[in-house]
Design an enzyme around this catalytic site. Structure first.
Site, PDB file in Angstrom:
ATOM      1  N   CYS A 159      11.479  54.480  -9.916  1.00  0.00           N
ATOM      2  CA  CYS A 159      10.455  54.036 -10.869  1.00  0.00           C
ATOM      3  C   CYS A 159      10.743  54.495 -12.288  1.00  0.00           C
ATOM      4  O   CYS A 159      10.061  54.095 -13.228  1.00  0.00           O
ATOM      5  CB  CYS A 159       9.088  54.552 -10.425  1.00  0.00           C
ATOM      6  SG  CYS A 159       9.032  56.354 -10.309  1.00  0.00           S
ATOM      7  N   ASP A 279      42.007  95.524   3.875  1.00  0.00           N
ATOM      8  CA  ASP A 279      42.097  96.931   4.271  1.00  0.00           C
ATOM      9  C   ASP A 279      42.405  97.823   3.077  1.00  0.00           C
ATOM     10  O   ASP A 279      42.038  98.996   3.057  1.00  0.00           O
ATOM     11  CB  ASP A 279      43.186  97.104   5.339  1.00  0.00           C
ATOM     12  CG  ASP A 279      42.812  96.432   6.650  1.00  0.00           C
ATOM     13  OD1 ASP A 279      41.613  96.459   7.000  1.00  0.00           O
ATOM     14  OD2 ASP A 279      43.698  95.870   7.317  1.00  0.00           O
ATOM     15  N   LYS A 340      32.712 101.266  15.888  1.00  0.00           N
ATOM     16  CA  LYS A 340      31.884 100.640  14.847  1.00  0.00           C
ATOM     17  C   LYS A 340      30.438 100.426  15.290  1.00  0.00           C
ATOM     18  O   LYS A 340      29.632  99.889  14.536  1.00  0.00           O
ATOM     19  CB  LYS A 340      32.479  99.279  14.443  1.00  0.00           C
ATOM     20  CG  LYS A 340      33.943  99.325  14.026  1.00  0.00           C
ATOM     21  CD  LYS A 340      34.160 100.031  12.720  1.00  0.00           C
ATOM     22  CE  LYS A 340      35.610  99.918  12.278  1.00  0.00           C
ATOM     23  NZ  LYS A 340      35.875 100.648  11.032  1.00  0.00           N
TER      24      LYS A 340
END
Length: 393
Positions: A159, A279, A340
């Site tokens: 529009c 690392d 871990k």
């Protein structure tokens, strides 16, 4: 990428009278590529924009509308309601309000009202119509009833007005369709945070130390958990568009750790560390660009931070371990699991079939009580298997 994910599933595509009606043809095509058997229902106002014949040709089925409805031939709202999924796209303000109010004054709305199938609603309308409190109340009502109500895009609308209201990207609609048909109640209230890709550690302002990780495994894991119904966040060194879940970018390992610790996860949520972290990092990154001097450059490296040990999140954790020596790979992965504090380790051993950047992977999924071999397969299939295995952690 997700072809056949909707194989043997029936979908009813309901199209209402939005100027975005033509996009329903592509939605239909994408659903069929995903393997779905698609039928179409049109509102009566939609027939002012289009005919039923085009949808009939693409779907291979008669279109449900007033002029075609035939109980004797199985073209009825009751028959079409017996679908595995209903997608209302595009959905106008008028159609949305009627559905919310339980109004069924055409066969398409009859079918929606008569179906217990999961329903996806993709609005498309003028921004003012979307923002109108009546429309917002209707959308909230449908959300409360379990409809998957999709967002709209912000752009210059047909529009001429600028704002939200444009139909969501069609690929995203298909991805939400897959989720609605594949989601598992186990994951619906759980969050899954996934990291992927390679860290990049600065040598100077134009050079860096990195690795060959493509981030593909994390990408497919994010989709696998999204399809399973989890609240997914992906932290990646890669940039992606049109993801149906949250995505954050990282460059260095320090930035990755910062991103991870910005999240709040519950004890039964899940962190998957698939990112390839350097690392070693340069001891003293230089400002600007290191110039040639005619002599060798001595680059001093120092051991990087241990991200897994530095994470503050108290949730379930899965780590990824890449090895090249098959003789010590399993031992190293089990040590990683213990040292871990992980709940599982995904071990992959690089070889000529399983290499950086490949679309395939081969994983040994190692938890505290079991080890499961995931044979070489496409990473999306491997990701789906990991989703199932992680439910046992």
């Amino acid at each position: 990428m997700f072809n056949d994910f909707l194989k043997n599933k029936s979908v009813l595509l309901c199209v209402s009278a939005s100027v975005a009606f033509y996009k329903a043809y592509e939605i239909l095509s994408l659903l069929k590529k995903a393997g779905a058997d698609v039928r179409v229902a049109l509102s009566e106002n939609a027939l002012k924009f289009t005919s039923d014949l085009g949808f009939e040709a693409l779907s291979g089925h008669k279109v449900l509308c007033f002029k075609n409805e035939s109980w004797a031939n199985g073209i009825s709202h009751i028959q079409y309601a017996k679908s595995d999924l209903i997608i209302i796209a595009p959905a106008t303000a008028n159609t949305i309000s009627k559905i919310a109010s339980g109004i069924a004054d055409n066969p398409m709305l009859d079918a929606i009202l008569a179906s217990n199938a999961p329903k996806i609603l993709a609005p498309a309308m003028n921004v003012k119509m979307l923002e109108n409190p009546a429309t917002q109340n209707s959308l909230q009502t449908l959300k409360d009833r379990g409809f998957c109500v999709l967002d709209t895009m912000e752009k210059c609308l047909a529009c001429g007005d600028f704002g939200k209201g444009a139909l969501l990207d069609l690929q995203l609609i298909i991805k939400h369709a897959i989720k609605e048909l594949k989601k598992d109640s186990f994951w619906e209230k759980k969050s899954v945070l996934i990291t992927g890709g390679a860290t990049s550690e600065k040598i100077d302002d134009v050079r860096a130390i990195t690795n060959f990780s493509s981030g593909k495994m994390a990408f497919y894991l994010a989709y696998a958990y999204f399809f399973a119904g989890a609240n997914v966040s992906l932290i990646s060194s890669n940039s992606y568009e049109n993801l149906p879940f949250e995505s954050l970018h990282f460059t260095s390992s320090a930035q990755l750790l910062e991103r991870i610790n910005s999240f709040k996860l519950k004890s039964d949520d899940l962190l998957i560390m698939a990112a390839a972290v350097s690392d070693f990092v340069p001891l003293n990154a230089k400002s600007g660009k290191i110039k040639k001097t005619g002599q060798n450059l001595l680059l001093e490296l120092t051991q990087n931070i241990d991200i897994l040990s530095s994470i503050k999140l108290k949730c379930k954790k899965i780590g990824f371990k890449m090895e090249m020596d098959e003789k010590i790979a399993l031992k190293n992965a089990k040590q990683m699991l213990d040292n871990k504090g992980l709940d599982a380790v995904c071990l992959n051993i690089l070889d000529e079939k399983n290499y950086f950047g490949s679309e395939q992977n081969e994983i040994e999924f190692i938890s505290k009580n079991a080890s499961t071999h995931l044979a070489l397969n496409h990473k999306m299939q491997i990701a789906s298997q990991i989703v199932e295995l992680s439910k046992r952690l």
